[in-house]
Motif scaffolding. Sequence first.
Motif, short mmCIF file in Angstrom:
data_model
loop_
_atom_site.label_atom_id
_atom_site.label_comp_id
_atom_site.label_asym_id
_atom_site.label_seq_id
_atom_site.Cartn_x
_atom_site.Cartn_y
_atom_site.Cartn_z
N VAL A 153 10.82 17.77 17.27
CA VAL A 153 10.84 18.55 16.04
C VAL A 153 11.39 19.96 16.28
N TYR A 154 11.39 20.43 17.51
CA TYR A 154 11.91 21.77 17.81
C TYR A 154 12.22 21.84 19.31
N GLU A 155 13.29 22.56 19.63
CA GLU A 155 13.62 22.75 21.04
C GLU A 155 14.38 24.06 21.19
N ASP A 156 14.05 24.82 22.23
CA ASP A 156 14.90 25.94 22.63
C ASP A 156 15.00 25.92 24.16
N GLU A 157 15.47 27.00 24.72
CA GLU A 157 15.68 27.06 26.17
C GLU A 157 14.39 26.87 26.96
N HIS A 158 13.27 27.27 26.36
CA HIS A 158 12.02 27.34 27.11
C HIS A 158 10.94 26.37 26.68
N VAL A 159 10.99 25.88 25.45
CA VAL A 159 9.92 25.01 24.95
C VAL A 159 10.48 23.81 24.20
N LEU A 160 9.64 22.79 24.08
CA LEU A 160 10.00 21.58 23.33
C LEU A 160 8.78 21.15 22.52
N ALA A 161 9.01 20.73 21.27
CA ALA A 161 7.92 20.22 20.43
C ALA A 161 8.30 18.82 19.96
N PHE A 162 7.33 17.91 20.00
CA PHE A 162 7.60 16.52 19.59
C PHE A 162 6.32 15.90 19.04
N GLU B 71 3.87 31.74 20.34
CA GLU B 71 4.61 32.20 19.15
C GLU B 71 5.44 31.07 18.56
N ARG B 72 6.06 30.27 19.43
CA ARG B 72 6.87 29.13 18.94
C ARG B 72 5.98 28.04 18.35
N THR B 73 4.74 27.94 18.83
CA THR B 73 3.79 26.99 18.23
C THR B 73 3.55 27.36 16.77
N ALA B 74 3.34 28.65 16.51
CA ALA B 74 3.17 29.10 15.13
C ALA B 74 4.44 28.84 14.32
N HIS B 75 5.59 29.04 14.93
CA HIS B 75 6.87 28.78 14.25
C HIS B 75 6.99 27.30 13.89
N VAL B 76 6.67 26.43 14.83
CA VAL B 76 6.75 24.98 14.57
C VAL B 76 5.79 24.58 13.45
N ALA B 77 4.58 25.14 13.48
CA ALA B 77 3.60 24.82 12.42
C ALA B 77 4.16 25.24 11.05
N ARG B 78 4.80 26.41 11.00
CA ARG B 78 5.41 26.83 9.73
C ARG B 78 6.55 25.90 9.34
N MET B 79 7.38 25.49 10.33
CA MET B 79 8.47 24.54 10.05
C MET B 79 7.95 23.25 9.44
N GLN C 143 -3.59 11.98 15.64
CA GLN C 143 -5.00 12.07 15.25
C GLN C 143 -5.17 12.75 13.89
N ALA C 144 -4.05 13.07 13.24
CA ALA C 144 -4.05 13.72 11.93
C ALA C 144 -2.70 13.40 11.30
N PRO C 145 -2.53 13.63 9.98
CA PRO C 145 -1.23 13.33 9.35
C PRO C 145 -0.06 13.98 10.08
N THR C 146 -0.26 15.20 10.55
CA THR C 146 0.74 15.83 11.43
C THR C 146 0.07 16.11 12.77
N HIS C 147 0.67 15.61 13.84
CA HIS C 147 0.14 15.84 15.19
C HIS C 147 1.34 16.01 16.12
N VAL C 148 1.57 17.25 16.50
CA VAL C 148 2.74 17.60 17.31
C VAL C 148 2.26 18.27 18.59
N LEU C 149 2.98 18.04 19.67
CA LEU C 149 2.69 18.68 20.95
C LEU C 149 3.80 19.69 21.25
N VAL C 150 3.41 20.88 21.69
CA VAL C 150 4.38 21.90 22.07
C VAL C 150 4.20 22.15 23.57
N ILE C 151 5.29 22.02 24.32
CA ILE C 151 5.19 22.14 25.78
C ILE C 151 6.22 23.14 26.31
N PRO C 152 5.89 23.80 27.41
CA PRO C 152 6.91 24.62 28.09
C PRO C 152 7.82 23.70 28.91
#
Length: 115
Positions: free
Chosen positions: A20-29, A67-75, A35-44
């Motif tokens: 769902v999101y990726e930059d140079e330093h983190v990845l979210a998928f 900070e990117r976790t908050a960004h992904v949640a807003r996305m 365990q909920a309607p939206t369940h995403v993991l954010v990793i370095p």
Amino acid sequence: MADSCLFCKIIQGKIPAQKVYEDEHVLAFHDIHPQAPTHVLVIPKTHWATLDDVTPDDKNLLGHLLERTAHVARMLALGNAGYRTIINTKSHGGQEVFHIHIHILGGRPLGRMVV
Ligand code: AMP
Ligand code: ZN
């Protein structure tokens, strides 16, 4: 990168993930067992096994990860209603995958935290 680490393999593209999101330093998928309607993991993209392994030198990347976790949640349109973030650490924390990750859970009221 750790050869035997599942999430390092996802970062390297050796195992598929619904990103769902990726930059140079983190990845979210999306979590494979939501365990909920939206369940995403954010990793370095740096391999830290657990939160217990981070050091003062890691402050900048940890700050970026949060900070990117908050960004992904807003996305994912979770910002207004809210959501829960969880980092499970080692055995008593119930950690199963030993590459630090922040769970984002939302999309319904989650109630008060239960342990
Ligand atoms: P934890 O207990 O905090 O270590 O959580 C590990 C999470 O990783 C669990 O919620 C699993 O459902 C999730 N998981 C395991 N394998 C995968 C995968 N291949 N893709 C996405 N999520 C995964
Ligand atoms: Zn790893």
